[in-house]
Design a protein around this motif. Structure first.
Motif, PDB file in Angstrom:
ATOM      1  N   ASP A  66       0.809  -1.224   0.000  1.00  0.00           N
ATOM      2  CA  ASP A  66       0.000   0.000   0.000  1.00  0.00           C
ATOM      3  C   ASP A  66       0.841   1.273   0.000  1.00  0.00           C
ATOM      4  O   ASP A  66       0.288   2.383   0.014  1.00  0.00           O
ATOM      5  CB  ASP A  66      -0.937   0.009   1.208  1.00  0.00           C
ATOM      6  N   SER A  67       2.151   1.143  -0.037  1.00  0.00           N
ATOM      7  CA  SER A  67       3.024   2.314   0.011  1.00  0.00           C
ATOM      8  C   SER A  67       3.004   3.060  -1.322  1.00  0.00           C
ATOM      9  O   SER A  67       2.856   2.454  -2.387  1.00  0.00           O
ATOM     10  CB  SER A  67       4.453   1.897   0.339  1.00  0.00           C
ATOM     11  N   PRO A  68       3.160   4.390  -1.287  1.00  0.00           N
ATOM     12  CA  PRO A  68       3.212   5.160  -2.543  1.00  0.00           C
ATOM     13  C   PRO A  68       4.459   4.827  -3.342  1.00  0.00           C
ATOM     14  O   PRO A  68       5.470   4.379  -2.794  1.00  0.00           O
ATOM     15  CB  PRO A  68       3.241   6.617  -2.054  1.00  0.00           C
ATOM     16  N   MET A  69       4.382   5.030  -4.656  1.00  0.00           N
ATOM     17  CA  MET A  69       5.498   4.735  -5.541  1.00  0.00           C
ATOM     18  C   MET A  69       6.118   6.033  -6.038  1.00  0.00           C
ATOM     19  O   MET A  69       5.429   6.877  -6.609  1.00  0.00           O
ATOM     20  CB  MET A  69       5.030   3.871  -6.710  1.00  0.00           C
ATOM     21  N   ARG A  70       7.425   6.184  -5.825  1.00  0.00           N
ATOM     22  CA  ARG A  70       8.145   7.393  -6.203  1.00  0.00           C
ATOM     23  C   ARG A  70       9.486   7.028  -6.821  1.00  0.00           C
ATOM     24  O   ARG A  70      10.553   7.310  -6.270  1.00  0.00           O
ATOM     25  CB  ARG A  70       8.358   8.276  -4.969  1.00  0.00           C
ATOM     26  N   PRO A  71       9.480   6.368  -7.964  1.00  0.00           N
ATOM     27  CA  PRO A  71      10.731   5.870  -8.558  1.00  0.00           C
ATOM     28  C   PRO A  71      11.690   6.989  -8.906  1.00  0.00           C
ATOM     29  O   PRO A  71      11.278   8.091  -9.272  1.00  0.00           O
ATOM     30  CB  PRO A  71      10.256   5.117  -9.803  1.00  0.00           C
ATOM     31  N   VAL A  72      13.001   6.686  -8.808  1.00  0.00           N
ATOM     32  CA  VAL A  72      14.032   7.691  -9.081  1.00  0.00           C
ATOM     33  C   VAL A  72      14.946   7.266 -10.220  1.00  0.00           C
ATOM     34  O   VAL A  72      16.008   7.860 -10.418  1.00  0.00           O
ATOM     35  CB  VAL A  72      14.861   7.976  -7.810  1.00  0.00           C
ATOM     36  N   SER A  73      14.556   6.245 -10.978  1.00  0.00           N
ATOM     37  CA  SER A  73      15.358   5.781 -12.110  1.00  0.00           C
ATOM     38  C   SER A  73      14.429   5.359 -13.241  1.00  0.00           C
ATOM     39  O   SER A  73      13.262   5.024 -13.008  1.00  0.00           O
ATOM     40  CB  SER A  73      16.225   4.578 -11.698  1.00  0.00           C
ATOM     41  N   PRO A  74      14.922   5.376 -14.488  1.00  0.00           N
ATOM     42  CA  PRO A  74      14.113   4.867 -15.595  1.00  0.00           C
ATOM     43  C   PRO A  74      13.668   3.418 -15.369  1.00  0.00           C
ATOM     44  O   PRO A  74      12.577   3.023 -15.776  1.00  0.00           O
ATOM     45  CB  PRO A  74      15.044   4.981 -16.803  1.00  0.00           C
ATOM     46  N   TYR A  75      14.515   2.626 -14.728  1.00  0.00           N
ATOM     47  CA  TYR A  75      14.145   1.251 -14.407  1.00  0.00           C
ATOM     48  C   TYR A  75      12.942   1.216 -13.468  1.00  0.00           C
ATOM     49  O   TYR A  75      11.982   0.471 -13.693  1.00  0.00           O
ATOM     50  CB  TYR A  75      15.332   0.534 -13.761  1.00  0.00           C
ATOM     51  N   GLY A  76      12.977   2.029 -12.425  1.00  0.00           N
ATOM     52  CA  GLY A  76      11.861   2.082 -11.491  1.00  0.00           C
ATOM     53  C   GLY A  76      10.580   2.567 -12.149  1.00  0.00           C
ATOM     54  O   GLY A  76       9.487   2.061 -11.867  1.00  0.00           O
TER      55      GLY A  76
END
Length: 324
Positions: free
Chosen positions: A148-158
């Motif tokens: 349930d955690s928010p998603m905040r990717p910091v890479s193109p992979y993420g």
């Protein structure tokens, strides 16, 4: 409740069967009595060395499939008609995703879209398991991360993994596809590619033990991750597909360790006493990174009873000794 896939019609398909995790999953499924079809964009025998190392190359039926090409995906799924599809393919290096962002997005997000759309159009009674990643969560220090955690990717992979995650959710909720997301933490083995940090550490620590180098060169030894043995991840994936109600699950140990701790564990396994000197390798530093990750696998453990069998210290020893 867990379902028995052995009573389902059709083989189990592993997309990306020749990679580290795909090979371990093929091994796990073959040894459990399943008929397994693997797919790859390169069917050359030299590309199947991981399957050969795990002694299942002859037991896995291989098919050519280009996951980013919808016609290729549609044709292959129509021919195989699998009971389940595991997606474990795509550009898998976080660092390389900054240099090859389009390839990363296409090989992960577009590929997952194609597979799910082919399942829908063909009307297949197929379970789909997407290998999502804890990199989707990005940098959330001090937060215990779960489904349930928010998603905040910091890479193109993420970003690519996040897109594949939500595409999987969409096909489950909008079209009724039996689709799962397995949110995987970092998982390692001697079958990892040479460009991954675990292999770099083992290579350099062995050189240190041999006296051919005086220190290690790594991007950031203080980066903290939840590390799993790749074979344990394969066991978990095999249980994900057997969960009665499709959903999303964090697969992790629940413990976090730094890269420096991996170095220390590998050094100890080789009998190196005292602290190991680690210097920063500027060429390996990423434009943005995640300093630490803490994961909560409670939902998955409750649903299946799964737990990793290989501890962190055992993981570092197996990496050094090359145990499969």
């Amino acid at each position: 409740m867990l379902v028995d896939l052995l009573v389902m019609s059709g083989p189990i398909m592993v997309v990306g069967a020749t990679g580290q995790t795909g090979s371990y999953l093929c091994h796990r499924l073959v040894k459990s009595g399943y008929a397994v079809t693997g797919t790859s964009r390169d069917l050359g025998s030299e590309n199947r060395w991981r399957l050969a190392a795990l002694d299942v190359q002859a037991s896995v039926e291989m098919e050519f499939m280009a996951p980013a090409d919808f016609s290729s995906v549609y044709t292959t799924l129509d021919s195989v008609r699998p009971a389940a599809v595991f997606f474990l393919a795509g550009q898998s290096s976080v660092g390389a995703s900054f240099q090859r962002p389009y390839e990363t997005l296409e090989s992960i997000a577009v590929a997952v879209q194609n597979i799910l759309e082919a399942i829908r159009l063909l009307g297949l009674d197929t379970r789909f398991i997407n290998s999502a990643s804890s990199d989707m969560f990005g940098n959330q220090p001090g937060t215990l991360l779960d489904e349930d955690s928010p998603m905040r990717p910091v890479s193109p992979y993420g970003v690519a993994k996040m897109a594949s995650y939500w595409t999987t959710v969409q096909y489950r909720t909008a079209f009724g596809v039996s689709a799962f997301n397995a949110i995987l933490s970092n998982h390692e083995s001697p079958l990892r590619g040479e460009n991954f940090v675990s292999r770099k550490i083992v290579t350099q620590v062995k050189e240190l033990a041999a006296g051919t180098r005086e220190s290690l060169e790594l991007a950031n030894a203080d980066v903290e991750r939840d590390w799993l043995w790749a074979g344990d991840v394969a066991d978990a994936l095999a249980q994900v597909v057997s969960v009665d109600t499709p959903g999303d699950f964090v697969i992790a140990s629940g413990e976090s360790h730094t890269i420096r701790e991996i170095v220390d564990g590998c050094a100890h396994a080789l009998g190196i006493a005292g602290p190991v000197t680690i210097q920063e390798d500027p060429e390996a530093v990423r434009p943005s990174d995640i300093p630490s990750v803490s994961l909560n696998p409670g939902k998955f453990k409750k649903a299946t009873g799964w737990a990793p069998r290989v501890s962190f210290s055992e993981l570092t020893r197996k990496l050094v000794e090359g145990e499969l």
